[in-house]
Design a protein around this motif. Structure first.
Motif, PDB file in Angstrom:
ATOM      1  N   SER A  36       0.814  -1.220   0.000  1.00 13.68           N
ATOM      2  CA  SER A  36       0.000   0.000   0.000  1.00 13.68           C
ATOM      3  C   SER A  36       0.847   1.269   0.000  1.00 13.68           C
ATOM      4  O   SER A  36       0.323   2.366  -0.153  1.00 13.68           O
ATOM      5  CB  SER A  36      -0.939   0.013   1.211  1.00 13.68           C
ATOM      6  N   LYS A  37       2.153   1.108   0.146  1.00 13.97           N
ATOM      7  CA  LYS A  37       3.039   2.282   0.124  1.00 13.97           C
ATOM      8  C   LYS A  37       3.223   2.771  -1.311  1.00 13.97           C
ATOM      9  O   LYS A  37       3.272   1.948  -2.247  1.00 13.97           O
ATOM     10  CB  LYS A  37       4.423   1.926   0.678  1.00 13.97           C
ATOM     11  N   PRO A  38       3.354   4.090  -1.515  1.00 10.44           N
ATOM     12  CA  PRO A  38       3.749   4.579  -2.838  1.00 10.44           C
ATOM     13  C   PRO A  38       5.117   3.989  -3.186  1.00 10.44           C
ATOM     14  O   PRO A  38       5.945   3.776  -2.286  1.00 10.44           O
ATOM     15  CB  PRO A  38       3.839   6.099  -2.643  1.00 10.44           C
ATOM     16  N   PHE A  39       5.353   3.720  -4.460  1.00 10.06           N
ATOM     17  CA  PHE A  39       6.589   3.035  -4.861  1.00 10.06           C
ATOM     18  C   PHE A  39       7.834   3.736  -4.339  1.00 10.06           C
ATOM     19  O   PHE A  39       8.768   3.091  -3.855  1.00 10.06           O
ATOM     20  CB  PHE A  39       6.649   2.936  -6.388  1.00 10.06           C
ATOM     21  N   LYS A  40       7.863   5.071  -4.384  1.00  7.54           N
ATOM     22  CA  LYS A  40       9.065   5.802  -3.973  1.00  7.54           C
ATOM     23  C   LYS A  40       9.320   5.702  -2.473  1.00  7.54           C
ATOM     24  O   LYS A  40      10.450   5.961  -2.016  1.00  7.54           O
ATOM     25  CB  LYS A  40       8.964   7.267  -4.393  1.00  7.54           C
ATOM     26  N   VAL A  48      12.247  -4.056  -5.229  1.00 10.54           N
ATOM     27  CA  VAL A  48      12.595  -5.225  -6.041  1.00 10.54           C
ATOM     28  C   VAL A  48      11.446  -6.245  -6.015  1.00 10.54           C
ATOM     29  O   VAL A  48      11.089  -6.820  -7.044  1.00 10.54           O
ATOM     30  CB  VAL A  48      13.894  -5.882  -5.535  1.00 10.54           C
ATOM     31  N   ALA A  49      10.852  -6.436  -4.851  1.00 11.39           N
ATOM     32  CA  ALA A  49       9.742  -7.387  -4.723  1.00 11.39           C
ATOM     33  C   ALA A  49       8.522  -6.957  -5.523  1.00 11.39           C
ATOM     34  O   ALA A  49       7.656  -7.781  -5.838  1.00 11.39           O
ATOM     35  CB  ALA A  49       9.371  -7.564  -3.255  1.00 11.39           C
TER      36      ALA A  49
END
Length: 352
Positions: A36-40, A48-49
């Motif tokens: 649920s975290k933003p990618f950055k 990587v996952a």
């Protein structure tokens, strides 16, 4: 994020066992807040996952599909493998052709060959993951009306990334060593790659499946060995790259010892081993993707089908749903499951 300590691993496995004791309809899903975290904002391992994340619909319960799973055209997959596996071999061959034999850089040192094929393997695995995700969304997944696919738990994200890295390093180095890599000999059909390489690779996969079956059945039967293997069974509805998720001891056996034993039965050259390991991870990723289609083995299908020993994606998907109680221990064939009576009936892929 760091790898799990022995105590943390024990606690997590205890949680998994407690979940398995509940009825299927009430089983909980391990916490996966990282998705649920933003990618950055994700850490290195979480980024990587992210490669293994499928479409969001695959992680949500779907309406029951009244139609039987379609029969996927296996020739589409064979053609796909024919243009995704050879590029690494072609690049090495072209290098030896274009760079003068008098040049210091003509022949590939084993360390350079390892680095090259390691990167090529990462690219191939990424392509396999994306292809699996595409078809998971296109066909849907098995048992999706009861429970969708599971995310990698927060506690195992680092372990997954490390497992994938260990897998790529070990299989790449192992292929070069077991195959007797010769720095002066580039890939060549009829020389370093037999004209009958498909037969050789098929026999190697059957030999590998025998040793894997023996090991796999034992770890489901012996309680203290199940404690080791249960990390891989932390999900009953996995996704493609979760096929590599395992503990240290399991990695030692599956990544090193089983392929070594198979190579003693059916030796392959270094370049044939590259082809074999690509087919192997392709099939293992498919078996853990849950793609809702009758999707058999790309090499062994026609050979084993008359004997009812061909494997398809649903077979290993059911294995994960059975959990510790087992069934369907093979991952390349159903030869040994048939022989020893450990296969189970398919639920959705029932051909009329």
């Amino acid at each position: 994020m760091t790898t799990l300590t022995k105590t943390e691993t024990t606690e997590f496995l205890s949680e998994i066992e407690a979940i398995y004791e509940q009825p299927l309809a009430y089983r909980l899903r391990a916490s996966s807040k990282w998705v649920s975290k933003p990618f950055k904002e994700r850490n290195f391992f979480e980024k990587v996952a992210s490669i293994e994340l499928a479409n969001k619909r695959n992680y949500e319960v779907q309406p029951k599909n009244p139609k039987p799973p379609p029969i996927h055209n296996i020739w589409i997959e064979r053609f796909w493998l024919c243009y995704t596996i050879p590029p690494a071999l072609i690049i090495q061959r072209l290098w030896y052709y274009l760079v003068s034999e008098t040049s210091y850089f003509h022949a590939w040192h084993p360390l350079f060959a390892f680095l090259f094929y390691y990167i090529a393997f990462f690219v191939f695995i990424t392509q396999v993951a994306k292809r699996s995700q595409y078809y998971m969304n296109y066909y849907g997944t098995f048992d999706e009306e009861n429970r969708p696919r599971d995310y990698v738990p927060d506690k195992l994200v680092t372990r997954l990334v490390m497992s994938v890295n260990i897998y790529m390093m070990a299989r790449t180095a192992g292929g070069l060593i077991l195959g007797g890599y010769d720095r002066n000999t580039p890939p060549s059909l009829g020389h370093t790659i037999s004209w009958f390489f498909v037969v050789k690779v098929g026999l190697w996969l059957i030999a590998l499946d025998f040793f894997f079956y023996c090991y796999h059945r034992i770890v489901h039967i012996v309680p203290f060995l199940w404690r080791i293997h249960s990390l891989h069974h932390c999900t009953k509805h996995p996704t493609a790259l979760q096929s590599i998720l395992a503990g240290d001891i399991q990695e030692l056996i599956e990544i090193f010892l089983v392929p070594f034993a198979a190579s003693m039965i059916m030796p392959l050259t270094a370049h044939e081993f590259w082809i074999a390991q690509c087919v192997l991870i392709y099939m293992e990723a498919g078996g853990h993707s849950g793609i809702r289609a009758y999707w058999p083995h790309v090499i062994l299908y026609e050979v084993l089908k008359p004997f009812g020993m061909e494997i398809c994606i649903e077979d290993h998907d059911l294995h994960h749903r059975y959990g510790k109680s087992g069934m369907n221990y093979g991952k390349q064939t159903r030869i040994f499951d048939r022989i020893f009576g450990t296969h189970c009936d398919r639920v959705e892929c029932v051909q009329k």
